[in-house]
Write a protein that holds these residues in place. Structure first.
Motif, PDB file in Angstrom:
ATOM      1  N   LEU A   1      51.097  50.662  35.276  1.00  0.00           N
ATOM      2  CA  LEU A   1      50.040  50.057  36.403  1.00  0.00           C
ATOM      3  C   LEU A   1      49.063  50.595  36.788  1.00  0.00           C
ATOM      4  CD1 LEU A   1      53.302  48.492  38.437  1.00  0.00           C
ATOM      5  CD2 LEU A   1      51.701  47.384  36.706  1.00  0.00           C
ATOM      6  N   ALA A   2      48.900  51.692  36.831  1.00  0.00           N
ATOM      7  CA  ALA A   2      47.927  52.997  37.400  1.00  0.00           C
ATOM      8  C   ALA A   2      46.795  52.660  36.860  1.00  0.00           C
ATOM      9  CB  ALA A   2      48.390  53.677  37.086  1.00  0.00           C
ATOM     10  N   ARG A   3      46.938  51.964  35.311  1.00  0.00           N
ATOM     11  CA  ARG A   3      46.269  52.355  34.317  1.00  0.00           C
ATOM     12  C   ARG A   3      45.303  50.769  34.557  1.00  0.00           C
ATOM     13  NH1 ARG A   3      47.245  54.586  28.721  1.00  0.00           N
ATOM     14  NH2 ARG A   3      45.382  54.361  27.714  1.00  0.00           N
ATOM     15  N   ALA A   4      46.583  50.221  34.724  1.00  0.00           N
ATOM     16  CA  ALA A   4      46.381  48.441  34.397  1.00  0.00           C
ATOM     17  C   ALA A   4      45.052  48.095  35.884  1.00  0.00           C
ATOM     18  CB  ALA A   4      47.622  47.896  34.442  1.00  0.00           C
ATOM     19  N   ALA A   5      45.804  48.783  36.883  1.00  0.00           N
ATOM     20  CA  ALA A   5      44.728  48.435  37.989  1.00  0.00           C
ATOM     21  C   ALA A   5      42.713  48.821  38.186  1.00  0.00           C
ATOM     22  CB  ALA A   5      44.900  50.121  38.613  1.00  0.00           C
ATOM     23  N   LEU A   6      42.218  49.556  36.297  1.00  0.00           N
ATOM     24  CA  LEU A   6      41.079  50.468  36.015  1.00  0.00           C
ATOM     25  C   LEU A   6      40.683  48.773  34.932  1.00  0.00           C
ATOM     26  CD1 LEU A   6      41.821  53.830  35.050  1.00  0.00           C
ATOM     27  CD2 LEU A   6      41.688  52.672  37.082  1.00  0.00           C
ATOM     28  N   LEU A   7      41.894  47.616  35.421  1.00  0.00           N
ATOM     29  CA  LEU A   7      41.023  46.366  33.753  1.00  0.00           C
ATOM     30  C   LEU A   7      39.921  45.810  35.033  1.00  0.00           C
ATOM     31  CD1 LEU A   7      43.988  45.575  31.907  1.00  0.00           C
ATOM     32  CD2 LEU A   7      41.846  46.777  31.274  1.00  0.00           C
ATOM     33  N   PRO A   8      39.757  44.781  34.047  1.00  0.00           N
ATOM     34  CA  PRO A   8      38.662  43.964  35.243  1.00  0.00           C
ATOM     35  C   PRO A   8      39.775  43.382  36.549  1.00  0.00           C
ATOM     36  CG  PRO A   8      37.876  43.697  33.293  1.00  0.00           C
ATOM     37  CD  PRO A   8      39.257  44.348  32.988  1.00  0.00           C
ATOM     38  N   ARG A   9      38.850  42.688  37.424  1.00  0.00           N
ATOM     39  CA  ARG A   9      39.547  42.191  38.935  1.00  0.00           C
ATOM     40  C   ARG A   9      39.693  40.699  38.738  1.00  0.00           C
ATOM     41  NH1 ARG A   9      37.639  43.089  42.297  1.00  0.00           N
ATOM     42  NH2 ARG A   9      35.566  43.968  42.845  1.00  0.00           N
ATOM     43  N   MET A  10      40.487  39.746  38.537  1.00  0.00           N
ATOM     44  CA  MET A  10      40.552  39.124  39.153  1.00  0.00           C
ATOM     45  C   MET A  10      39.833  38.325  40.289  1.00  0.00           C
ATOM     46  SD  MET A  10      43.608  36.898  36.855  1.00  0.00           S
ATOM     47  CE  MET A  10      42.990  35.930  37.819  1.00  0.00           C
TER      48      MET A  10
ATOM     49  N   ALA B   1      48.603  36.693  42.679  1.00  0.00           N
ATOM     50  CA  ALA B   1      49.703  37.526  42.395  1.00  0.00           C
ATOM     51  C   ALA B   1      49.681  37.371  40.503  1.00  0.00           C
ATOM     52  CB  ALA B   1      50.854  36.487  42.102  1.00  0.00           C
ATOM     53  N   ALA B   2      48.473  36.509  40.015  1.00  0.00           N
ATOM     54  CA  ALA B   2      48.934  36.367  38.505  1.00  0.00           C
ATOM     55  C   ALA B   2      48.461  37.274  37.729  1.00  0.00           C
ATOM     56  CB  ALA B   2      47.831  36.086  37.994  1.00  0.00           C
ATOM     57  N   GLN B   3      47.722  38.744  38.485  1.00  0.00           N
ATOM     58  CA  GLN B   3      47.264  39.908  37.281  1.00  0.00           C
ATOM     59  C   GLN B   3      48.084  40.982  37.992  1.00  0.00           C
ATOM     60  OE1 GLN B   3      43.232  41.150  38.757  1.00  0.00           O
ATOM     61  NE2 GLN B   3      43.129  41.684  36.002  1.00  0.00           N
ATOM     62  N   ALA B   4      48.629  40.739  38.695  1.00  0.00           N
ATOM     63  CA  ALA B   4      50.195  41.960  38.787  1.00  0.00           C
ATOM     64  C   ALA B   4      51.273  41.511  38.032  1.00  0.00           C
ATOM     65  CB  ALA B   4      50.228  41.665  40.846  1.00  0.00           C
ATOM     66  N   TYR B   5      51.578  40.203  38.220  1.00  0.00           N
ATOM     67  CA  TYR B   5      52.800  39.436  37.446  1.00  0.00           C
ATOM     68  C   TYR B   5      52.508  39.762  35.794  1.00  0.00           C
ATOM     69  CZ  TYR B   5      54.797  36.627  34.528  1.00  0.00           C
ATOM     70  OH  TYR B   5      55.651  35.853  33.696  1.00  0.00           O
ATOM     71  N   ILE B   6      51.212  39.793  35.449  1.00  0.00           N
ATOM     72  CA  ILE B   6      51.244  40.085  33.609  1.00  0.00           C
ATOM     73  C   ILE B   6      50.578  41.498  33.641  1.00  0.00           C
ATOM     74  CG2 ILE B   6      49.063  39.926  32.232  1.00  0.00           C
ATOM     75  CD1 ILE B   6      50.286  37.695  33.191  1.00  0.00           C
TER      76      ILE B   6
ATOM     77  N   ALA C   1      44.219  36.500  33.060  1.00  0.00           N
ATOM     78  CA  ALA C   1      44.744  37.698  33.985  1.00  0.00           C
ATOM     79  C   ALA C   1      45.246  38.153  31.951  1.00  0.00           C
ATOM     80  CB  ALA C   1      46.212  37.780  34.244  1.00  0.00           C
ATOM     81  N   MET C   2      46.085  36.839  31.255  1.00  0.00           N
ATOM     82  CA  MET C   2      46.664  37.217  29.497  1.00  0.00           C
ATOM     83  C   MET C   2      45.171  38.086  29.137  1.00  0.00           C
ATOM     84  SD  MET C   2      49.330  34.549  28.341  1.00  0.00           S
ATOM     85  CE  MET C   2      49.739  34.128  29.583  1.00  0.00           C
ATOM     86  N   ALA C   3      44.191  37.294  28.768  1.00  0.00           N
ATOM     87  CA  ALA C   3      42.865  37.769  28.658  1.00  0.00           C
ATOM     88  C   ALA C   3      42.726  38.563  29.156  1.00  0.00           C
ATOM     89  CB  ALA C   3      41.776  36.664  28.810  1.00  0.00           C
ATOM     90  N   VAL C   4      42.214  39.247  30.449  1.00  0.00           N
ATOM     91  CA  VAL C   4      42.093  40.566  30.810  1.00  0.00           C
ATOM     92  C   VAL C   4      42.600  41.646  30.293  1.00  0.00           C
ATOM     93  CG1 VAL C   4      42.054  41.420  32.985  1.00  0.00           C
ATOM     94  CG2 VAL C   4      40.843  39.254  32.461  1.00  0.00           C
ATOM     95  N   HIS C   5      44.443  41.142  30.005  1.00  0.00           N
ATOM     96  CA  HIS C   5      44.957  42.392  30.096  1.00  0.00           C
ATOM     97  C   HIS C   5      45.095  42.728  28.180  1.00  0.00           C
ATOM     98  CE1 HIS C   5      47.900  45.643  29.170  1.00  0.00           C
ATOM     99  NE2 HIS C   5      48.189  45.733  30.637  1.00  0.00           N
ATOM    100  N   PRO C   6      44.440  43.950  27.803  1.00  0.00           N
ATOM    101  CA  PRO C   6      44.039  44.304  26.414  1.00  0.00           C
ATOM    102  C   PRO C   6      45.358  44.014  25.535  1.00  0.00           C
ATOM    103  CG  PRO C   6      43.941  46.131  27.211  1.00  0.00           C
ATOM    104  CD  PRO C   6      44.097  45.018  28.637  1.00  0.00           C
TER     105      PRO C   6
END
Length: 362
Positions: free
Chosen positions: A101-110, A84-89, A176-181
């Motif tokens: 959320l659509a653009r966030a889905a292109l970030l590295p996956r946990m 649930a973490a990446q979706a929450y962040i 997930a915070m580190a993944v999200h720029p």
């Protein structure tokens, strides 16, 4: 009086701004509820398994099928909160005007499974979950009746499982915070009932890579921030004021509660840091684990591709010897997420590189 709470290395804790709303943001509350509900479900399952055990055969039970059921439940709980973490962040960042959320889905996956199977501090979860058997045996040796010894063992087991799941949730959130720029910081969210050590840290803000102060049974969560602004979370004094006099005395002690009511600073009354477990590797104190470091794991495969050597070993699983088909990395212990953030020292590119290397994201 106790000293003020200790901060993580390089910590930059900031006081809350006065006059902010006292209700936690909706997304954070929902995430908090998900983690809490997961922990409750696993604890109920553990209690059901434990109710079938006896003090006389507790060691054999935890080395056998009962231990396997408890460990499997704890791992499932860790996987659920990590999932649930990446979706929450991503949802928090989108709500604060960041990436959709659509653009966030292109970030590295946990990789949720990367956060399962190990205890707080990096040791194997199965070893941690055997400790209640030792506790039961010690209570019996001290002369307690078998029923009381088993109650004490159940308290230990529920504390270990709930702490392992809560720690996995926080580690996944921070990854997930580190993944999200766009995530730059997080705020500690505390809900009552809570201990004095947590209450005095409520609403404090830290940079996204700073360590999360916690203790066994701590259920505090993180609220990620896109900008260095204060959201509406409870301050320590607000939480203290919500407690009645008896609750204040139970949490802070009779003298401590009296001192706070007289105007003393909560941080001067409570020492919030008791230290967390660490391991010593290569002459340095690091948080690392060999869990999930076999050749077949995500981390193991990544290390093999990098030319790391592996050594054959026979291990134990629920007390039964495994075959010799398993191989383990001999050069690189697997760093825990919080250790990765400490070593990267705020360099997001280095954080992502290390998180990929150790199998937390792909």
């Amino acid at each position: 009086m106790a000293t003020p709470p200790e901060l993580p290395p390089g910590g930059r804790r900031r006081p809350a701004r006065p006059g902010q709303p006292s209700t936690p943001p909706e997304l954070a509350a929902a995430h908090y509820d998900h983690v809490a509900a997961t922990i409750r479900a696993i604890v109920e399952h553990v209690q059901a398994v434990w109710s079938q055990l006896t003090a006389q055969a507790i060691e054999a039970a935890l080395l056998g099928e009962a231990g396997a059921q408890i460990a499997a439940a704890a791992v499932a709980g860790q996987a659920s909160v990590a999932q649930a973490a990446q979706a929450y962040i991503a949802a928090q960042m989108a709500a604060q005007g960041g990436l959709s959320l659509a653009r966030a889905a292109l970030l590295p996956r946990m990789v949720p499974s990367a956060f399962t199977g190990f205890a707080p501090g990096g040791g194997p979860l199965e070893s941690l979950l055997y400790l209640p058997a030792i506790g039961v045996r010690r209570r019996l040796a001290a002369g307690l009746p078998p029923e009381e010894a088993m109650i004490g063992g159940l308290v230990d087991m529920t504390m270990y499982t709930s702490t392992a799941i809560a720690d996995a949730a926080r580690a996944a959130d921070q990854t997930a915070m580190a993944v999200h720029p766009q995530c730059v910081a997080y705020v500690r969210v505390v809900r009552l009932p809570a201990c004095a050590r947590c209450i005095i840290l409520s609403g404090q803000m830290y940079t996204r890579s700073e360590g999360f102060l916690r203790h066994p049974n701590c259920d505090c969560q993180t609220l990620p921030l896109r900008e260095h602004e204060w959201p509406g979370v409870f301050t320590p004094q607000q939480l203290f004021d919500q407690l009645d006099k008896e609750q204040q005395q139970r949490v802070f002690g009779v003298d401590g509660a009296r001192a706070i009511r007289a105007g003393s600073d909560l941080g001067q009354v409570v020492n919030a840091r008791r230290g967390m477990d660490t391991v010593h590797i290569y002459g340095r104190t690091l948080q690392a684990t060999h869990e999930g470091a076999t050749r077949r794991s995500v981390y193991g495969r990544s290390r093999a591709a990098a030319g790391d050597r592996t050594a054959r070993f026979a291990g134990q699983r629920y007390g039964q010897a495994t075959s010799m088909r398993y191989y383990r990395s001999t050069q690189s212990p697997r760093l825990m997420p919080e250790e990765i953030f400490r070593l990267a020292d705020g360099d997001r590119d280095e954080e992502l590189r290390l998180l990929r290397r150790y199998g937390y994201i792909v």
